[in-house]
Motif scaffolding. Structure first.
Motif, mmCIF file in Angstrom:
data_model
loop_
_atom_site.group_PDB
_atom_site.id
_atom_site.type_symbol
_atom_site.label_atom_id
_atom_site.label_comp_id
_atom_site.label_asym_id
_atom_site.label_seq_id
_atom_site.Cartn_x
_atom_site.Cartn_y
_atom_site.Cartn_z
ATOM 1 N N GLN A 110 -23.204 11.777 97.518
ATOM 2 C CA GLN A 110 -22.354 11.912 96.619
ATOM 3 C C GLN A 110 -22.443 10.873 95.381
ATOM 4 O OE1 GLN A 110 -18.913 11.434 99.369
ATOM 5 N NE2 GLN A 110 -18.467 13.527 99.103
ATOM 6 N N ASP A 111 -23.352 9.933 95.511
ATOM 7 C CA ASP A 111 -23.587 8.890 94.383
ATOM 8 C C ASP A 111 -24.220 9.727 93.200
ATOM 9 O OD1 ASP A 111 -24.964 7.175 92.707
ATOM 10 O OD2 ASP A 111 -24.983 5.504 94.603
ATOM 11 N N PRO A 112 -23.791 9.599 91.894
ATOM 12 C CA PRO A 112 -23.941 10.320 90.760
ATOM 13 C C PRO A 112 -25.658 10.046 90.747
ATOM 14 C CG PRO A 112 -22.062 8.906 90.543
ATOM 15 C CD PRO A 112 -22.508 8.499 91.697
ATOM 16 N N ARG A 113 -26.343 8.908 90.907
ATOM 17 C CA ARG A 113 -27.805 8.672 90.945
ATOM 18 C C ARG A 113 -28.414 9.695 91.741
ATOM 19 N NH1 ARG A 113 -28.513 2.845 92.480
ATOM 20 N NH2 ARG A 113 -26.771 3.549 93.849
ATOM 21 N N THR A 114 -27.898 10.155 92.927
ATOM 22 C CA THR A 114 -28.549 11.325 93.651
ATOM 23 C C THR A 114 -28.178 12.650 93.326
ATOM 24 O OG1 THR A 114 -28.288 9.731 95.496
ATOM 25 C CG2 THR A 114 -29.203 11.693 96.034
ATOM 26 N N GLY A 115 -26.847 12.644 92.656
ATOM 27 C CA GLY A 115 -26.307 13.913 92.214
ATOM 28 C C GLY A 115 -26.604 15.331 93.164
ATOM 29 N N LEU A 116 -25.996 14.917 94.533
ATOM 30 C CA LEU A 116 -26.280 16.054 95.556
ATOM 31 C C LEU A 116 -24.910 16.144 96.154
ATOM 32 C CD1 LEU A 116 -29.785 15.442 96.943
ATOM 33 C CD2 LEU A 116 -29.049 17.636 95.572
ATOM 34 N N ASN A 117 -23.833 16.120 95.543
ATOM 35 C CA ASN A 117 -22.553 16.421 96.054
ATOM 36 C C ASN A 117 -22.195 17.719 96.735
ATOM 37 O OD1 ASN A 117 -20.003 15.166 96.493
ATOM 38 N ND2 ASN A 117 -19.195 16.609 94.950
ATOM 39 N N TRP A 118 -22.884 18.697 95.919
ATOM 40 C CA TRP A 118 -22.745 20.187 96.806
ATOM 41 C C TRP A 118 -23.515 19.962 98.151
ATOM 42 C CZ3 TRP A 118 -26.931 22.821 98.249
ATOM 43 C CH2 TRP A 118 -28.197 22.504 97.660
ATOM 44 N N LEU A 119 -24.233 19.425 98.361
ATOM 45 C CA LEU A 119 -25.074 19.020 99.593
ATOM 46 C C LEU A 119 -24.344 18.366 100.663
ATOM 47 C CD1 LEU A 119 -27.797 20.252 100.617
ATOM 48 C CD2 LEU A 119 -28.947 17.970 100.058
ATOM 49 N N ALA A 120 -23.681 17.153 100.124
ATOM 50 C CA ALA A 120 -22.774 16.577 100.806
ATOM 51 C C ALA A 120 -21.526 17.317 101.279
ATOM 52 C CB ALA A 120 -22.072 15.221 100.097
ATOM 53 N N LEU A 121 -21.015 18.156 100.488
ATOM 54 C CA LEU A 121 -19.864 19.038 100.922
ATOM 55 C C LEU A 121 -20.292 20.249 102.124
ATOM 56 C CD1 LEU A 121 -18.146 19.733 97.204
ATOM 57 C CD2 LEU A 121 -17.465 18.303 99.117
ATOM 58 N N GLU A 122 -21.365 20.739 101.709
ATOM 59 C CA GLU A 122 -21.962 21.653 102.794
ATOM 60 C C GLU A 122 -21.872 21.007 104.244
ATOM 61 O OE1 GLU A 122 -24.634 24.355 101.310
ATOM 62 O OE2 GLU A 122 -25.818 24.619 103.408
ATOM 63 N N ILE A 123 -22.664 19.688 104.112
ATOM 64 C CA ILE A 123 -22.709 18.762 105.624
ATOM 65 C C ILE A 123 -21.236 18.803 105.962
ATOM 66 C CG2 ILE A 123 -23.312 16.836 106.635
ATOM 67 C CD1 ILE A 123 -25.607 16.674 104.712
ATOM 68 N N LEU A 124 -20.299 18.199 105.070
ATOM 69 C CA LEU A 124 -19.090 17.885 105.488
ATOM 70 C C LEU A 124 -18.239 19.350 106.187
ATOM 71 C CD1 LEU A 124 -17.798 15.537 102.655
ATOM 72 C CD2 LEU A 124 -17.888 14.913 105.406
ATOM 73 N N GLY A 125 -18.472 20.185 105.265
ATOM 74 C CA GLY A 125 -17.576 21.572 105.775
ATOM 75 C C GLY A 125 -18.177 22.043 107.141
ATOM 76 N N LEU A 126 -19.515 21.881 107.303
ATOM 77 C CA LEU A 126 -20.018 22.516 108.515
ATOM 78 C C LEU A 126 -19.443 21.497 109.682
ATOM 79 C CD1 LEU A 126 -23.946 23.639 107.603
ATOM 80 C CD2 LEU A 126 -22.014 24.969 108.805
ATOM 81 N N ILE A 127 -19.363 20.090 109.585
ATOM 82 C CA ILE A 127 -19.011 19.301 110.796
ATOM 83 C C ILE A 127 -17.399 19.473 110.815
ATOM 84 C CG2 ILE A 127 -18.676 16.829 111.033
ATOM 85 C CD1 ILE A 127 -21.227 16.273 109.788
ATOM 86 N N GLN A 128 -16.862 19.898 109.839
ATOM 87 C CA GLN A 128 -15.269 20.139 110.091
ATOM 88 C C GLN A 128 -14.884 21.510 110.666
ATOM 89 O OE1 GLN A 128 -13.279 20.362 106.435
ATOM 90 N NE2 GLN A 128 -11.412 19.153 106.967
ATOM 91 N N GLU A 129 -16.009 22.369 110.403
ATOM 92 C CA GLU A 129 -15.558 23.762 111.217
ATOM 93 C C GLU A 129 -15.790 23.498 112.472
ATOM 94 O OE1 GLU A 129 -17.613 26.908 108.099
ATOM 95 O OE2 GLU A 129 -18.317 26.955 110.231
ATOM 96 N N GLY A 130 -16.829 22.612 113.075
ATOM 97 C CA GLY A 130 -16.961 22.365 114.428
ATOM 98 C C GLY A 130 -17.927 23.520 115.130
ATOM 99 N N LYS A 131 -17.816 23.414 116.428
ATOM 100 C CA LYS A 131 -18.810 24.552 116.995
ATOM 101 C C LYS A 131 -18.056 25.386 118.016
ATOM 102 C CE LYS A 131 -19.761 21.058 120.588
ATOM 103 N NZ LYS A 131 -20.465 20.246 121.400
ATOM 104 N N THR A 132 -18.419 26.397 118.177
ATOM 105 C CA THR A 132 -17.654 27.369 118.972
ATOM 106 C C THR A 132 -18.380 27.380 120.255
ATOM 107 O OG1 THR A 132 -18.998 29.188 118.084
ATOM 108 C CG2 THR A 132 -16.758 29.137 117.250
ATOM 109 N N SER A 133 -17.710 27.452 121.372
ATOM 110 C CA SER A 133 -18.062 27.286 122.755
ATOM 111 C C SER A 133 -17.253 28.415 123.764
ATOM 112 C CB SER A 133 -18.291 26.040 123.269
ATOM 113 O OG SER A 133 -16.947 25.578 123.159
#
Lengths: 218, 156
Positions: free
Chosen positions: B16-39
């Motif tokens: 999410q640091d502007p120097r890296t500029g990959l906020n969308w990637l951070a959001l994708e990881i966060l979104g998947l973790i938030q979704e959880g896993k089905t079992s």
């Protein structure tokens, strides 16, 4: 994870942003997957004996094909990618990527990959109009995700599917999700999941399926 | 949302640091973790003798959170290079013209074939051409591939 390893990963990501910022756009990775599926379709066309000629957006022969991140209009060369002119059994078609096409509701859709009748495509360029759904012979919707496919993509595909009543259309993805597959299958759609560049067997099966289906509709 | 794995939290902050500029990637990881896993889960209803089976969603464990983050980095950064190279290979194969003569006697001069070139234009960035096989980027992606493989093989 060792903190040094984590720092190395972060450092490389920062370096990539500096050297090739376009590579890190989300839309770029989605588009690369579309181009990969497009190349599988190209291989399938070659397999059935079609003659292929690459053309630029102004319909001139070229050896350099340009794709674009955003969708294009067939009659506006500055927005459209290059395409491949396909000759098969005395008829001509165009293999297109990222093109805006009218659905049966007269709403414009972006088709990730489609094959258009050549006569219709030429007419559209000349008259500056969008292609009609009747001119589409094949379409593929491509989805590229880091994790499993969200269910809404299955619903979106069904919506697109209902706009184009074709025999051959498919949802292609780099990953899989059972409920998406179940949903699409229940509505008589086809899916091709887990299509990875490292899995040659899966690529061959996908290309084989495309070749068989295209042979029947072109 | 709270991330259990402190390394994943560090990674997301860096993305999410502007120097890296990959906020969308951070959001994708966060979104998947938030979704959880089905079992699948078995349960016993009051008054029933037989257990039933149903589907549930559970949060990821600390270790699994790192697995999710690494998988996203792999599929979004490393894998596209593989897809691009495969696309070039398939397109080149498909557009090869036969070079052998089909009949008759005589020597048919062979013209060198011009291989098809694919490129991706980014119209929003003043038509900047996106060249995935740019050497420096390729070297970095290959290095990332090694680092991610090393991270996956670390004992949890």
């Amino acid at each position: 994870m060792r903190s040094q390893l984590l720092q190395e990963i972060i450092s490389e990501l920062q370096g990539l942003n500096a050297s090739s910022p376009s590579l890190l756009q989300q839309t770029a990775t989605d588009k690369i997957f579309e181009i990969f599926v497009w190349s599988c379709t190209l291989k399938a066309l070659r397999t059935i004996g079609a003659t292929l000629q690459t053309r630029d957006a102004t319909d001139r022969p070229t050896t350099s094909l340009q794709f674009r991140l955003g969708p294009g209009m067939i009659f506006a060369p500055t927005t459209t990618p290059g395409f491949v002119l396909v000759s098969y059994e005395g008829k001509e078609y165009e293999l297109q990527n990222g093109l805006r096409v009218l659905g049966s509701s007269k709403v414009l859709h972006e088709l990730d990959i489609c094959i258009l009748q050549r006569t219709a495509a030429v007419r559209c360029r000349q008259n500056r109009i969008h292609p009609e759904p009747s001119s589409v012979c094949f379409l593929a919707e491509c989805k590229y995700y880091g994790g499993g496919l969200p269910l809404h993509l299955g619903r979106e595909y069904l919506g697109l599917s209902s706009e184009f009543t074709l025999r051959v259309k498919t949802l292609v993805a780099n990953t899989a999700k059972n409920d998406v597959q179940t949903l699409v299958k229940r509505h008589r759609g086809t899916t091709h999941f887990d299509i990875l560049p490292t899995d040659q067997a899966k690529i061959d099966r996908f290309v084989g399926w495309l070749a068989t289906e295209l042979e029947h509709v072109l | 949302m709270e991330i259990k794995n402190s390394d994943v939290a560090t990674l997301i902050k860096a993305l999410q640091d502007p120097r890296t500029g990959l906020n969308w990637l951070a959001l994708e990881i966060l979104g998947l973790i938030q979704e959880g896993k089905t079992s699948q889960k078995s349960y016993l209803e009051p008054g029933q003798k037989r257990r039933k089976s149903g589907q549930t969603t559970e949060p990821y464990t600390e270790t699994e959170e790192m697995g999710v983050a690494l998988a996203v980095l792999d599929s979004r950064i490393v894998a596209p290079m593989d897809y691009w190279e495969k696309a070039l290979e398939l397109a080149d194969e498909a557009t090869k013209k036969p070079t052998t003569p089909t009949g008759g006697i005589g020597v048919i001069p062979r013209r060198p074939r011009v291989p098809i070139k694919l490129s991706l234009i980014d119209d929003l960035r003043e038509s900047q051409e996106f060249v995935p096989d740019e050497h420096e980027a390729k070297v970095i992606v290959m290095r990332l591939k090694e680092l991610l493989a090393e991270a996956r093989s670390e004992p949890q």
